[in-house]
Enzyme design. Structure first.
Site, PDB file in Angstrom:
ATOM      1  N   ASN A  46      80.332  33.165  31.122  1.00 58.10           N
ATOM      2  CA  ASN A  46      79.192  33.113  30.219  1.00 58.10           C
ATOM      3  C   ASN A  46      77.918  32.866  31.037  1.00 58.10           C
ATOM      4  O   ASN A  46      77.924  32.162  32.051  1.00 58.10           O
ATOM      5  CB  ASN A  46      79.370  32.084  29.104  1.00 58.10           C
ATOM      6  CG  ASN A  46      79.593  30.669  29.561  1.00 58.10           C
ATOM      7  OD1 ASN A  46      80.289  30.409  30.530  1.00 58.10           O
ATOM      8  ND2 ASN A  46      79.017  29.717  28.840  1.00 58.10           N
ATOM      9  N   GLU A  48      74.184  31.778  30.037  1.00 58.46           N
ATOM     10  CA  GLU A  48      73.266  31.339  28.987  1.00 58.46           C
ATOM     11  C   GLU A  48      71.831  31.656  29.360  1.00 58.46           C
ATOM     12  O   GLU A  48      71.498  31.900  30.518  1.00 58.46           O
ATOM     13  CB  GLU A  48      73.426  29.832  28.746  1.00 58.46           C
ATOM     14  CG  GLU A  48      74.765  29.476  28.158  1.00 58.46           C
ATOM     15  CD  GLU A  48      74.943  27.994  27.914  1.00 58.46           C
ATOM     16  OE1 GLU A  48      75.949  27.647  27.276  1.00 58.46           O
ATOM     17  OE2 GLU A  48      74.103  27.179  28.353  1.00 58.46           O
ATOM     18  N   CYS A  57      78.361  36.212  26.527  1.00 54.89           N
ATOM     19  CA  CYS A  57      79.650  35.528  26.520  1.00 54.89           C
ATOM     20  C   CYS A  57      80.525  36.028  27.665  1.00 54.89           C
ATOM     21  O   CYS A  57      80.394  37.166  28.118  1.00 54.89           O
ATOM     22  CB  CYS A  57      80.368  35.765  25.196  1.00 54.89           C
ATOM     23  SG  CYS A  57      79.571  35.017  23.766  1.00 54.89           S
ATOM     24  N   GLU A  59      83.662  36.896  27.663  1.00 53.66           N
ATOM     25  CA  GLU A  59      84.520  38.017  27.302  1.00 53.66           C
ATOM     26  C   GLU A  59      83.756  39.339  27.370  1.00 53.66           C
ATOM     27  O   GLU A  59      84.270  40.327  27.908  1.00 53.66           O
ATOM     28  CB  GLU A  59      85.091  37.824  25.891  1.00 53.66           C
ATOM     29  CG  GLU A  59      85.956  36.582  25.745  1.00 53.66           C
ATOM     30  CD  GLU A  59      85.176  35.340  25.304  1.00 53.66           C
ATOM     31  OE1 GLU A  59      85.786  34.485  24.656  1.00 53.66           O
ATOM     32  OE2 GLU A  59      83.967  35.225  25.601  1.00 53.66           O
ATOM     33  N   CYS A  90      84.501  34.278  20.209  1.00 52.39           N
ATOM     34  CA  CYS A  90      83.669  34.293  19.000  1.00 52.39           C
ATOM     35  C   CYS A  90      83.818  35.659  18.310  1.00 52.39           C
ATOM     36  O   CYS A  90      84.444  36.577  18.831  1.00 52.39           O
ATOM     37  CB  CYS A  90      82.208  34.029  19.365  1.00 52.39           C
ATOM     38  SG  CYS A  90      81.392  35.394  20.237  1.00 52.39           S
ATOM     39  N   CYS A  93      82.585  38.674  20.355  1.00 50.56           N
ATOM     40  CA  CYS A  93      83.524  39.038  21.425  1.00 50.56           C
ATOM     41  C   CYS A  93      84.760  39.735  20.874  1.00 50.56           C
ATOM     42  O   CYS A  93      85.257  40.689  21.463  1.00 50.56           O
ATOM     43  CB  CYS A  93      83.926  37.794  22.211  1.00 50.56           C
ATOM     44  SG  CYS A  93      82.575  37.122  23.181  1.00 50.56           S
TER      45      CYS A  93
END
Length: 142
Positions: A46, A48, A57, A59, A90, A93
């Site tokens: 990830n 940010e 993310c 994934e 999430c 993803c």
């Protein structure tokens, strides 16, 4: 689901790449490792951003990295948080994994790795086949 003898190694690779995550806001560092049909493994973490909507993310990072490296068929993904916390993909993803046909998801949990099918995690999902045959919109289309 994929019956691959090294699925737990995907979680190990995900845990390793999570160390490189850029997570200064949440401090929740996540890694992911995608297994392609050709046996190659592609990782992502990830990343940010102060503008939270620009965060990537792990994934999605792993999937797009696999595609960028020429993988054409993705079959499994492993996901791990750096501190061994429960970590499930999430919704965004899950949709990206669905788009690229990933059917096997191995997630790190506090009880050890658990394997799920994509349908277990994302039932009744919408995918490319749901669009059917469609003509691209023309210049004068409504």
């Amino acid at each position: 689901m994929v019956d691959h003898p090294h699925l737990e190694e995907l979680v190990d690779a995900a845990r390793e790449v999570a160390k490189r995550a850029h997570a200064p806001y949440s401090n929740f560092r996540v890694g992911a490792a995608v297994l392609a049909a050709d046996g190659s493994v592609h990782v992502g973490c990830n990343v940010e951003n102060a503008a939270y909507g620009s965060t990537i993310c792990a994934e999605v990072n792993a999937v797009t990295t696999a595609i960028a490296h020429g993988a054409t068929e993705l079959v499994a993904i492993g996901v791990a948080a750096l501190d061994g916390e429960n970590v499930y993909p999430c919704g965004n993803c899950r949709q990206v994994m669905r788009e690229f046909g990933i059917d096997t998801v191995v997630v790190e949990t506090t009880d050890g790795p658990r394997t799920y099918s994509s349908d277990d995690l994302f039932p009744h999902s919408f995918g490319p086949e749901d669009l059917g045959e469609r003509e691209p919109p023309g210049v004068n289309s409504p």
